[in-house]
Design an enzyme around this catalytic site. Structure first.
Site, PDB file in Angstrom:
ATOM      1  N   THR A 181       0.887  -1.159   0.000  1.00 12.38           N
ATOM      2  CA  THR A 181       0.000   0.000   0.000  1.00 12.38           C
ATOM      3  C   THR A 181       0.894   1.167   0.000  1.00 12.38           C
ATOM      4  OG1 THR A 181      -1.807  -0.926   1.126  1.00 12.38           O
ATOM      5  CG2 THR A 181      -1.651   1.376   1.227  1.00 12.38           C
ATOM      6  N   ASN A 381      -4.089  -1.303  13.409  1.00 14.61           N
ATOM      7  CA  ASN A 381      -5.067  -1.687  12.395  1.00 14.61           C
ATOM      8  C   ASN A 381      -6.467  -1.913  12.955  1.00 14.61           C
ATOM      9  OD1 ASN A 381      -3.813  -2.066   9.552  1.00 14.61           O
ATOM     10  ND2 ASN A 381      -2.244  -2.766  10.988  1.00 14.61           N
TER      11      ASN A 381
END
Length: 386
Positions: A181, A381
């Site tokens: 990412t 996360n």
């Protein structure tokens, strides 16, 4: 590396600004502009089949043959927003193009952040209005503005014989081969063709970003862009240019790994002794994504049993009775059995080198870079959501 990053080469200006996309109030938009005289653009994109709207648009722009600017926003990925997401990126690019007085297809758009959130078009247009008058030698501000869960900006500069290559990147999580990412922008004042730029970038990505596997997840937004303007008047040899692009990509990839979410260990896995390089890569990735192995790395535990269990799941030729494992060049497993000194190997340092020989005698070889799995990774996360 120099804080000038993308503005280190001649003929590039950049800016960073706060549009209000991030609840934190941190900078969340960046603009990089190529002032010419040439406007070469090349890019490599995610291989995820779920592709964000800015990736769709930028693919068309790169295929058009020239790139004059790259617009970034962080805090919103503009992914999985359907037709409206596509319309939004067109509207924003058209707005920027009218301000810069260029063709909209001369502009690339890159977004990073939450998936499935509508793009705040009005905010982003206001951000564009802030970016344009701020354009200048502001590579550092641009690098700051594209961060999401990054803790530090990532920049690089490669000084060559009369020409320069600069860059910036972002990305610390949801990383897996097919880039990570991450968004990366490279700039150079060398004289190169689009074909040369694309070839150099593709080769470099294969052995840098595509070997970085933090958590096995591949983003919808991955984009690596290379802009070249020929402002130096220097035409490097193919080898010189390829080496510079590789050096820049390797440096940014190292920075991405070092800043990975919750990282306490930087792990390099090399697999040999199988039939083909692709099989070796498959085994290395399987090990690098195995949560039990990653937890062992977090605990500084030279647990070779977890290594064998993980590589045994890989689609790769191996001799299950002849596998060898080395941690930091110390043998912990030979011919699929533990060595007397295996538990004494010191893995307390940040960098851990893991080498696995699958025992067939074949020429296949590959490596990946990964990290451990820490408490902080889970905390980051679990908190990063819509």
């Amino acid at each position: 590396m120099s804080s000038r990053g993308v503005t280190a080469p001649q003929g590039f200006v950049a800016a960073g600004a706060t549009a209000g996309i991030k609840p934190s109030g941190n900078k969340d938009m960046a603009l990089v502009v190529n002032q010419g005289p040439e406007f070469v653009g090349a890019a490599v994109f995610t291989r995820n089949r779920v592709v964000a709207s800015p990736v769709k648009y930028t693919k068309k722009a790169v295929a058009n043959g020239t790139l004059r600017a790259v617009l970034y926003n962080s805090g919103n990925a503009n992914a999985c927003n359907g037709v409206q997401g596509d319309k939004d990126v067109h509207e924003i690019v058209d707005y920027l193009a009218s301000k810069l007085k260029v063709d909209p297809l001369d502009i690339a758009a890159c977004s990073t952040g939450l998936i499935g959130e509508p793009l705040p078009v009005t905010m982003i247009k206001a951000g564009v209005d802030k970016l344009i008058p701020a354009l200048g030698d502001n590579g550092g501000e641009a690098a700051d503005s594209i961060m999401t869960t990054d803790t530090v900006a990532k920049e690089t500069v490669v000084k060559c014989n009369g020409w320069t290559l600069g860059g910036m990147g972002k990305g610390v999580g949801m990383m897996a081969p097919s880039l990570a990412t991450m968004l990366v922008c490279l700039t150079t004042d060398a004289c190169v063709t689009q074909a040369q730029a694309h070839a150099a970038l593709s080769k470099a990505c294969d052995v840098t970003f595509n070997t970085l596997d933090i958590d096995g997840s591949t983003s919808t937004n991955d984009t690596v862009i290379l802009l070249a303007n020929g402002a130096s008047g220097i035409t490097p040899t193919e080898s010189e240019f390829n080496d510079a692009v590789l050096q820049a990509c390797a440096d940014i990839a190292d920075q991405l790994q070092a800043d990975a979410e919750g990282v306490t260990k930087r792990v390099r896995i090399t697999v040999t002794g199988t039939t083909t390089d692709s099989q070796a890569l498959n085994a290395a990735r399987t090990l690098g994504r195995d949560n039990l192995f990653k937890c062992a790395m977090f605990g500084s535990d030279p647990n070779w049993g977890r290594v064998l269990a993980a590589v045994g799941m890989a689609d790769a030729d191996m001799d299950p009775d002849n596998i060898s494992v080395y941690f930091n060049d110390q043998p912990v497993c030979l011919q699929s059995g533990g060595t007397p000194e295996a538990r004494q190997v010191d893995l307390s340092g940040i960098d851990i080198d893991v080498r696995v020989d699958l025992g067939t005698g074949g020429p296949g070889k590959a490596f990946v870079r990964t990290t451990d799995l820490s408490h902080q990774y889970v905390e980051i996360n679990s908190a990063y959501s819509s």
